[in-house]
Enzyme design. Structure first.
Site, mmCIF file in Angstrom:
data_model
loop_
_atom_site.group_PDB
_atom_site.id
_atom_site.type_symbol
_atom_site.label_atom_id
_atom_site.label_comp_id
_atom_site.label_asym_id
_atom_site.label_seq_id
_atom_site.Cartn_x
_atom_site.Cartn_y
_atom_site.Cartn_z
ATOM 1 N N ASP A 18 -8.382 -1.290 -5.818
ATOM 2 C CA ASP A 18 -7.440 -1.144 -6.949
ATOM 3 C C ASP A 18 -6.761 0.227 -6.953
ATOM 4 O O ASP A 18 -7.339 1.222 -6.515
ATOM 5 C CB ASP A 18 -8.227 -1.341 -8.264
ATOM 6 C CG ASP A 18 -7.308 -1.505 -9.454
ATOM 7 O OD1 ASP A 18 -6.140 -1.930 -9.274
ATOM 8 O OD2 ASP A 18 -7.761 -1.195 -10.575
ATOM 9 N N ASN A 66 -3.756 -12.337 -10.783
ATOM 10 C CA ASN A 66 -2.645 -11.568 -10.201
ATOM 11 C C ASN A 66 -1.352 -12.380 -10.041
ATOM 12 O O ASN A 66 -0.283 -11.820 -9.830
ATOM 13 C CB ASN A 66 -3.037 -10.936 -8.867
ATOM 14 C CG ASN A 66 -4.011 -9.781 -8.999
ATOM 15 O OD1 ASN A 66 -4.844 -9.540 -8.124
ATOM 16 N ND2 ASN A 66 -3.943 -9.029 -10.102
ATOM 17 N N SER A 192 -13.206 -7.091 -13.828
ATOM 18 C CA SER A 192 -11.976 -7.875 -13.588
ATOM 19 C C SER A 192 -12.234 -9.202 -12.872
ATOM 20 O O SER A 192 -11.540 -9.557 -11.913
ATOM 21 C CB SER A 192 -10.940 -7.045 -12.818
ATOM 22 O OG SER A 192 -10.568 -5.897 -13.536
HETATM 23 C C1 IPE Z 1 -8.458 -6.404 -9.671
HETATM 24 O O1 IPE Z 1 -7.499 -5.463 -9.965
HETATM 25 C C2 IPE Z 1 -7.972 -7.335 -8.587
HETATM 26 C C3 IPE Z 1 -7.752 -6.727 -7.287
HETATM 27 C C4 IPE Z 1 -7.947 -5.484 -6.958
HETATM 28 C C5 IPE Z 1 -7.295 -7.636 -6.280
HETATM 29 P P1 IPE Z 1 -6.453 -5.648 -11.153
HETATM 30 O O2 IPE Z 1 -5.553 -4.476 -11.114
HETATM 31 O O3 IPE Z 1 -5.809 -6.981 -11.067
HETATM 32 O O4 IPE Z 1 -7.386 -5.617 -12.434
HETATM 33 P P2 IPE Z 1 -7.061 -5.198 -13.926
HETATM 34 O O5 IPE Z 1 -5.797 -5.914 -14.310
HETATM 35 O O6 IPE Z 1 -6.884 -3.706 -13.928
HETATM 36 O O7 IPE Z 1 -8.267 -5.596 -14.707
HETATM 37 C C1 IPE Z 2 -4.533 -3.493 -6.465
HETATM 38 O O1 IPE Z 2 -3.659 -2.520 -6.904
HETATM 39 C C2 IPE Z 2 -3.858 -4.559 -5.653
HETATM 40 C C3 IPE Z 2 -3.815 -5.873 -6.289
HETATM 41 C C4 IPE Z 2 -4.278 -6.158 -7.459
HETATM 42 C C5 IPE Z 2 -3.195 -6.947 -5.543
HETATM 43 P P1 IPE Z 2 -2.804 -2.669 -8.221
HETATM 44 O O2 IPE Z 2 -1.497 -3.303 -7.888
HETATM 45 O O3 IPE Z 2 -3.592 -3.364 -9.273
HETATM 46 O O4 IPE Z 2 -2.600 -1.149 -8.613
HETATM 47 P P2 IPE Z 2 -2.608 -0.523 -10.072
HETATM 48 O O5 IPE Z 2 -3.881 -0.917 -10.718
HETATM 49 O O6 IPE Z 2 -1.411 -1.085 -10.779
HETATM 50 O O7 IPE Z 2 -2.508 0.946 -9.836
HETATM 51 MG MG MG Z 3 -4.859 -2.696 -10.727
#
Ligand code: IPE
Ligand code: IPE
Ligand code: MG
Length: 236
Positions: A18, A66, A192
């Protein structure tokens, strides 16, 4: 940093990759670039875990939630998965690749690629590399409940046989030990919807670094931190 010789290695490491979006923002580049850098880091960390002879690595690449991101971002992520799967895993690796998650909403060509990688790597005997793609812990458990109910209704299983071990054997992670460590970079301190059943006694390690900045030294740090934890599993 390198690991001390007497370190106790975890058998199974799970990582919530993340912080790609925040990394991109910090560097004044499009979100896509954050995801691309994150994918590079994934490759480095997977290779490193392989070299440490970790038994299983599970990474969270895309959650069932997502899909609620913009169409552009989702489309880009699918493109990135395609490129990486095509490219990175033809690398000389002895890992067995498995995908955890629902196959339903994913593009056909990506599904075909996933299937090919699973098949081609199935006779490898190195690390199990689980990629959670369109994965949700609740969806996984719901699927298990449905499958157990079907098997019971069709006489393949009696209700009395349903115990924790049986439930585990219906999960995507069947046959693997539960994760010893669940590592989350990015500074967020939540699960998550990741590995909800399997995380029962995992050690949670949260790190204040964005995934695209994550290094092998940081993985070492997490393993050292894990060694300081006193796992009791409910005993004393
Ligand atoms: C969890 O991260 C999913 C992945 C890293 C693939 P998210 O960014 O989707 O989680 P939340 O929204 O912060 O809980
Ligand atoms: C994780 O990074 C990748 C996926 C969830 C696919 P994020 O896209 O959630 O990055 P942040 O949390 O917005 O920084
Ligand atoms: Mg994220």
């Amino acid at each position: 940093m390198s690991l001390p010789a007497d370190i106790r290695l975890p058998e199974h490491i799970a990582i919530i990759m993340d912080g790609n979006g925040r990394w991109a923002k910090q560097h004044h580049v499009p979100r896509q670039s954050g995801h691309a850098k994150g994918a590079e880091v994934f490759k480095t960390i997977a290779k490193y875990c392989e070299s440490l002879e970790i038994k299983a690595l599970t990474v969270y690449a895309f959650s069932t939630e997502n899909w609620s991101r913009s169409e552009t971002e989702v489309r880009y992520l699918m493109k990135l998965f395609r490129e990486y799967l095509d490219d990175a895993f033809t690398m000389d690796s002895n890992s067995r690749i498995r995908f955890l998650g629902e196959k339903s909403r994913l593009p056909e060509d990506l599904l075909a690629l996933m299937k090919k990688l699973e098949d081609d790597s199935s006779s490898n005997d190195g690390m199990v590399l689980n990629i959670a793609l369109n994965y949700g812990g609740r969806a996984e458990i719901t699927g298990v409940v449905r499958k157990i109910a079907e098997d019971a209704a069709e006489g393949r299983l009696s209700v009395g046989e349903i115990d924790e071990q049986l439930v585990s054997s219906y999960l995507y992670t069947a046959g693997l030990p539960d994760p010893d460590i669940i590592l989350r970079p990015s500074g967020e301190k939540r699960i998550s919807n990741f590995l909800l059943w399997q995380c029962a006694y995992s050690e949670f390690i949260y790190m204040d670094v964005l995934w695209p900045d994550f290094t092998t030294d940081m993985l070492d740090e997490a393993i050292v931190e894990y060694n300081k934890r006193n796992r009791r599993f409910g005993g004393r």
